[in-house]
Write an enzyme that holds these catalytic residues in place. Structure first.
Site, short mmCIF file in Angstrom:
data_model
loop_
_atom_site.label_atom_id
_atom_site.label_comp_id
_atom_site.label_asym_id
_atom_site.label_seq_id
_atom_site.Cartn_x
_atom_site.Cartn_y
_atom_site.Cartn_z
N PRO A 3 0.80 -1.26 -0.05
CA PRO A 3 -0.11 0.06 0.10
C PRO A 3 0.72 1.34 0.09
O PRO A 3 1.85 1.25 0.58
CB PRO A 3 -0.78 -0.15 1.21
CG PRO A 3 -0.70 -1.33 1.75
CD PRO A 3 0.82 -2.11 1.22
N VAL A 4 0.39 2.27 -0.69
CA VAL A 4 1.35 3.37 -0.76
C VAL A 4 0.89 4.57 0.21
O VAL A 4 -0.10 4.51 0.68
CB VAL A 4 1.29 4.40 -2.03
CG1 VAL A 4 1.71 3.25 -3.44
CG2 VAL A 4 -0.34 4.51 -2.53
N ALA B 132 1.75 4.45 3.29
CA ALA B 132 1.28 3.97 4.73
C ALA B 132 2.60 3.49 5.58
O ALA B 132 2.43 2.69 6.38
CB ALA B 132 0.20 2.73 4.49
N GLY C 288 6.96 1.23 3.11
CA GLY C 288 8.28 1.24 2.36
C GLY C 288 8.05 1.29 0.80
O GLY C 288 8.90 0.63 -0.03
N SER C 289 6.75 1.44 0.31
CA SER C 289 6.57 1.07 -1.19
C SER C 289 7.37 2.10 -2.18
O SER C 289 7.98 1.48 -3.10
CB SER C 289 5.01 1.37 -1.39
OG SER C 289 4.61 2.71 -2.04
N ALA D 237 10.43 3.13 -1.81
CA ALA D 237 12.06 2.55 -1.70
C ALA D 237 12.02 1.23 -2.38
O ALA D 237 12.79 0.80 -3.18
CB ALA D 237 12.39 2.30 -0.44
N ALA D 238 10.77 0.41 -2.17
CA ALA D 238 10.92 -1.05 -2.96
C ALA D 238 10.57 -0.78 -4.58
O ALA D 238 10.97 -1.48 -5.26
CB ALA D 238 9.56 -1.71 -2.42
N ASP E 146 14.69 3.18 5.09
CA ASP E 146 13.86 2.52 4.02
C ASP E 146 14.53 1.92 3.05
O ASP E 146 14.47 0.52 2.89
CB ASP E 146 12.74 3.40 3.56
CG ASP E 146 11.58 3.68 4.42
OD1 ASP E 146 11.85 3.61 5.62
OD2 ASP E 146 10.69 4.11 3.86
#
Ligand code: PMV
Length: 320
Positions: A101-102, A104, A107-108, A110-111, A152
């Protein structure tokens, strides 16, 4: 040529958020139940240099050249070109899908960067080492948060629990036992940079008070480091709850987060705290294999909009 695939997990901060921005240690763990996948393939029909991007989770389908210069996807692609000293790309298709989920605290951002950096560099025949992947992902983070600590990009790149102090070499923490975490979303979107800016303002107004709170958080992270690697892991619980109480004093909790923390504790969690920037976003609770479902249900009943049960397993000998 077949498509090249790469992935990167989500993450949560177990201890030390905010204090880590001010030089105190923090601990983060990967959340492998959610991830970003990036795939790259040659586009035999496209003109050289055209990178066509598909990211259905964020309703994006466009050519790279049409993205703003500071778009994180564009920055990651440029990061690879710069690192590999490549001036032009062949025609490519880049597809990004994500279950993280963004906005939130999972870490979206960085991923996405890490998955793109890995997939594109591998496609070009020079897979970048983790150290460079993490450093390039940090550069992307810096364009989007005023003062990211670097935690992150590090935990997402290495996909292992880490003990992290800004500006110092990080340490991988092999857990002595499985750590079962329940991650619950308060449903309130809270961009990290706003929470970080609010803390900075408060710290500038009263540095003495806030430095003392950050010192207390740093102490908690130090104690937790040993419990993670030596056990017993359940003793992390009271440290998590203590960390939450200090974060309340830092001013980054909210009524909703406090409510979820109480609900988790009442359902039998050994400890609970907000995780990440705060003022919304996620909280985490320490569970066991036995009570994970019960705590998860209690958090849903208390209003959490999404609950993830995540396990961080001991590192096996061949992973070390
Ligand atoms: O909201 P998250 O999980 O991305 O974490 C932010 C953590 C902070 O310590 C508040 C900021 C940082 O850059 O470390």
């Amino acid at each position: 040529m077949p498509a090249i695939l790469a992935s990167a997990p989500g993450k949560v901060i177990l201890f030390g958020e905010h204090a880590v921005v001010y030089g105190r240690p923090a601990i983060a763990v990967p959340v492998t139940q959610v991830q970003v996948k990036a795939s790259i393939m040659a586009d035999p029909l496209g003109p050289p240099g055209r990178v066509h991007i598909q990211a259905p989770d964020i309703q994006l389908e466009r050519d790279l050249a049409e993205l703003p210069l500071d778009d994180p996807i564009a920055l990651a692609v440029q990061g690879v070109m710069h690192a590999l000293v490549i001036g032009h790309l062949p025609a490519l298709k880049l597809r990004i899908s994500s279950t993280i989920p963004v906005a939130a605290g999972l870490g979206s951002g960085a991923a996405v960067s890490v998955a793109i950096l890995r997939a594109l560099s591998a496609f070009l025949g020079h897979p970048l080492p983790d150290e460079i992947v993490s450093a390039l992902a940090f550069e992307v983070e810096k364009k989007h948060h005023a003062t990211p600590s670097g935690i992150d990009n590090t935990v997402v790149t290495y996909a292992r629990p880490i003990f992290f102090t800004r500006g110092q070499p990080f340490e991988i923490l092999p857990p002595a036992e499985t750590i079962t975490l329940i991650i619950a979303d308060s449903g309130i979107k809270s961009p990290t940079h706003l929470a970080v800016a609010a803390v900075k303002e408060a710290w500038q107004a009263d540095p003495h008070h806030f430095d003392a709170l950050f010192d207390d958080i740093g102490q908690v992270s130090q104690q937790a480091r040993q419990l993670i690697t030596e056990g017993p892991v359940r003793e992390l619980g009271p440290l998590m709850t203590e960390n939450h109480h200090i974060l309340q004093q830092v001013g980054v909790s909210s009524a909703e987060l406090d409510f979820l923390v109480d609900a988790a504790l009442q359902a039998g969690a050994a400890g609970a705290k907000l995780s990440g920037g705060g003022r919304g976003g996620n909280m985490i609770a320490l569970a066991t294999l036995e009570n994970a479902e019960k705590i998860s249900t209690a958090l849903t009943d208390a209003g959490a909009t999404r609950v993830i049960i995540s396990r961080v397993n001991p590192i096996t000998r061949d992973q070390k």
